[in-house]
Motif scaffolding. Sequence first.
Motif, PDB file in Angstrom:
ATOM      1  N   HIS A   1       0.976  -1.220   0.091  1.00 30.49           N
ATOM      2  CA  HIS A   1      -0.138  -0.051  -0.017  1.00 30.49           C
ATOM      3  C   HIS A   1       0.914   1.344  -0.073  1.00 30.49           C
ATOM      4  CE1 HIS A   1      -4.188  -1.318   0.115  1.00 30.49           C
ATOM      5  NE2 HIS A   1      -3.702  -2.241   1.031  1.00 30.49           N
ATOM      6  N   PHE A   2       2.024   1.229   0.741  1.00 30.84           N
ATOM      7  CA  PHE A   2       2.722   2.325   0.939  1.00 30.84           C
ATOM      8  C   PHE A   2       3.493   2.697  -0.406  1.00 30.84           C
ATOM      9  CE2 PHE A   2       7.341   3.884   1.893  1.00 30.84           C
ATOM     10  CZ  PHE A   2       6.787   5.036   2.279  1.00 30.84           C
ATOM     11  N   PHE A   3       4.190   1.570  -0.846  1.00 32.52           N
ATOM     12  CA  PHE A   3       4.912   1.593  -2.164  1.00 32.52           C
ATOM     13  C   PHE A   3       3.928   2.069  -3.372  1.00 32.52           C
ATOM     14  CE2 PHE A   3       8.304  -1.296  -0.822  1.00 32.52           C
ATOM     15  CZ  PHE A   3       8.764  -0.138  -0.353  1.00 32.52           C
TER      16      PHE A   3
ATOM     17  N   HIS B   1      -4.088   5.133  -8.427  1.00 28.90           N
ATOM     18  CA  HIS B   1      -5.361   5.273  -7.822  1.00 28.90           C
ATOM     19  C   HIS B   1      -5.711   3.690  -7.604  1.00 28.90           C
ATOM     20  CE1 HIS B   1      -9.763   5.359  -7.832  1.00 28.90           C
ATOM     21  NE2 HIS B   1      -9.600   6.552  -7.163  1.00 28.90           N
ATOM     22  N   GLU B   2      -5.650   3.300  -6.292  1.00 29.93           N
ATOM     23  CA  GLU B   2      -5.418   1.883  -5.892  1.00 29.93           C
ATOM     24  C   GLU B   2      -7.097   1.414  -6.136  1.00 29.93           C
ATOM     25  OE1 GLU B   2      -4.137   0.493  -2.172  1.00 29.93           O
ATOM     26  OE2 GLU B   2      -3.014   2.359  -1.901  1.00 29.93           O
ATOM     27  N   GLU B   3      -8.255   1.975  -6.237  1.00 33.78           N
ATOM     28  CA  GLU B   3      -9.322   1.312  -6.499  1.00 33.78           C
ATOM     29  C   GLU B   3      -9.565   1.070  -7.908  1.00 33.78           C
ATOM     30  OE1 GLU B   3     -11.796   0.726  -4.172  1.00 33.78           O
ATOM     31  OE2 GLU B   3     -10.592   1.436  -2.740  1.00 33.78           O
ATOM     32  N   THR B   4      -9.030   1.763  -8.849  1.00 29.80           N
ATOM     33  CA  THR B   4      -8.758   1.076 -10.138  1.00 29.80           C
ATOM     34  C   THR B   4      -7.754   0.230 -10.410  1.00 29.80           C
ATOM     35  OG1 THR B   4      -8.831   3.670 -10.944  1.00 29.80           O
ATOM     36  CG2 THR B   4      -8.322   2.074 -12.537  1.00 29.80           C
ATOM     37  N   LEU B   5      -6.802   0.042  -9.775  1.00 32.67           N
ATOM     38  CA  LEU B   5      -5.566  -0.855  -9.803  1.00 32.67           C
ATOM     39  C   LEU B   5      -6.070  -2.022  -9.058  1.00 32.67           C
ATOM     40  CD1 LEU B   5      -2.929  -0.955 -10.650  1.00 32.67           C
ATOM     41  CD2 LEU B   5      -1.835  -0.785  -8.442  1.00 32.67           C
ATOM     42  N   LYS B   6      -7.194  -2.130  -8.412  1.00 29.92           N
ATOM     43  CA  LYS B   6      -7.717  -3.403  -7.843  1.00 29.92           C
ATOM     44  C   LYS B   6      -8.080  -4.286  -8.808  1.00 29.92           C
ATOM     45  CE  LYS B   6      -8.001  -1.999  -3.110  1.00 29.92           C
ATOM     46  NZ  LYS B   6      -9.368  -1.767  -1.904  1.00 29.92           N
ATOM     47  N   LYS B   7      -8.715  -3.542  -9.899  1.00 27.42           N
ATOM     48  CA  LYS B   7      -9.384  -4.382 -10.978  1.00 27.42           C
ATOM     49  C   LYS B   7      -8.280  -5.273 -11.618  1.00 27.42           C
ATOM     50  CE  LYS B   7     -12.995  -0.729 -11.289  1.00 27.42           C
ATOM     51  NZ  LYS B   7     -13.365   0.267 -12.238  1.00 27.42           N
TER      52      LYS B   7
ATOM     53  N   ARG C   1       1.765   0.421 -22.240  1.00 31.54           N
ATOM     54  CA  ARG C   1       0.604   0.926 -21.765  1.00 31.54           C
ATOM     55  C   ARG C   1      -0.235  -0.361 -21.593  1.00 31.54           C
ATOM     56  NH1 ARG C   1      -2.104   3.939 -26.399  1.00 31.54           N
ATOM     57  NH2 ARG C   1      -0.165   5.252 -26.288  1.00 31.54           N
ATOM     58  N   ASP C   2      -0.592  -0.135 -20.261  1.00 30.84           N
ATOM     59  CA  ASP C   2      -1.350  -1.588 -19.651  1.00 30.84           C
ATOM     60  C   ASP C   2      -2.737  -1.235 -19.489  1.00 30.84           C
ATOM     61  OD1 ASP C   2      -1.467  -0.021 -17.166  1.00 30.84           O
ATOM     62  OD2 ASP C   2       0.537  -0.561 -16.740  1.00 30.84           O
ATOM     63  N   ALA C   3      -3.472  -2.366 -18.871  1.00 30.99           N
ATOM     64  CA  ALA C   3      -4.843  -1.932 -18.744  1.00 30.99           C
ATOM     65  C   ALA C   3      -5.303  -1.006 -17.884  1.00 30.99           C
ATOM     66  CB  ALA C   3      -5.441  -3.198 -18.145  1.00 30.99           C
ATOM     67  N   TYR C   4      -4.330  -0.801 -16.534  1.00 35.95           N
ATOM     68  CA  TYR C   4      -4.521   0.285 -15.853  1.00 35.95           C
ATOM     69  C   TYR C   4      -4.441   1.710 -16.421  1.00 35.95           C
ATOM     70  CZ  TYR C   4      -3.404   3.515 -12.020  1.00 35.95           C
ATOM     71  OH  TYR C   4      -3.408   4.577 -11.115  1.00 35.95           O
ATOM     72  N   ASP C   5      -3.435   1.830 -16.970  1.00 36.77           N
ATOM     73  CA  ASP C   5      -3.081   2.961 -17.982  1.00 36.77           C
ATOM     74  C   ASP C   5      -4.547   3.214 -18.708  1.00 36.77           C
ATOM     75  OD1 ASP C   5      -0.651   3.739 -17.057  1.00 36.77           O
ATOM     76  OD2 ASP C   5       0.163   2.322 -18.597  1.00 36.77           O
TER      77      ASP C   5
END
Length: 366
Positions: free
Chosen positions: A6-8, A15-21, A310-314
């Motif tokens: 979480h810290f890193f 945006h962690e909520e988006t990255l969780k997907k 460019r990944d899914a998160y991007d």
Amino acid sequence: MNSINHFFLYCAGVHEETLKKYPQEHNKYVAIGATIFFTGLFAAMSGGYAMYFVFSGTYLDWLLAIVFGIIWGLMIFNMDRYIVLSINKSKTGGFQFLQAFPRILLAILIGIVISRPLELKIFDKEIRENLKTTYIANERAKTDSLNIIFNKKYAFELNQLKALTTERDSLDANIKADRQKLNYEIFGNKTTETSGVVGYGPYAKRKELELERSSVYLDSLRSKVSVKESVIRDKQKVEGILNQKGLSNASLDSAVNLAGFADRNSALGNLKIKANGKVDQATENAVNFIGLLFIFLECLPVFVKLLSGRDAYDRAIRNQRIIDEYEADAYIDTEKAAIDHLKEASIDISINRRLKKLNEEIEEEV
């Protein structure tokens, strides 16, 4: 995800909520965040070490160094975090590089700044020895300079002392030689200047009388030399020459411990130069490579962000940004339309108010 991840991720600015997907992207952004964090950590260590020499000798110098080191590290951390966040992965590779180029130059400048104090710590032993050599050379140069000035200022007195000393030494040597000849004459040792007859004859008496006169004159010369030396010493004391003392090991260590950042930085530069004035290539390469290493570490977050595809998160972030921009624009259009409707209603109300006022005026006239 644990607290370290979480810290890193916070360090990477995701945006962690988006990255969780997209769990497959977690490791990449954890690595980017860790790189940013350790760059800031190196900056804090570097800044704290540099500030320690700035505040060295003051009250609570170590505490001030820690505080300013933390502030410096946080500033570099925040700047690196912004640099990485500002790279738009939705653009083409060339545009991304152009976008990141000023940030790369800034990262290089930051790397140079934070690498220097760490280089000073790595080469601390060599720097201390160089500082000792420099301080000894400076002390000798100062003494030599004072002596040169003194010799020019009191050249007449020094020449008088030199002449008296030369005359004294010459006369002393002659008296010793004549006394030897007198002994040869008394004890009958035959030489080119003695008779070889044992006894205290006329030659011996005459020679002894000459020796007594020479001894009296020698005593007067010694007295004059002593007086002149005393006068010279007094003048040397007034000029501060006698106060110049060689640096002991303890005083050298104390001076080195109190050396400031500028002196240590200069000593690090002098490590590249040998005693004969030639460049020590091995030392120069070591210093340059260590500096380049820290510059690379500072630029690493930017390079990692640029080199990553460019990944899914991007794409998700890009899509969300488009939606947010569209929503903001739609909100503006809605508000404008509402204002336009309100404008029409305001016109009707104003017309009715004026008509009512006009009717009232007509009725009063009737």
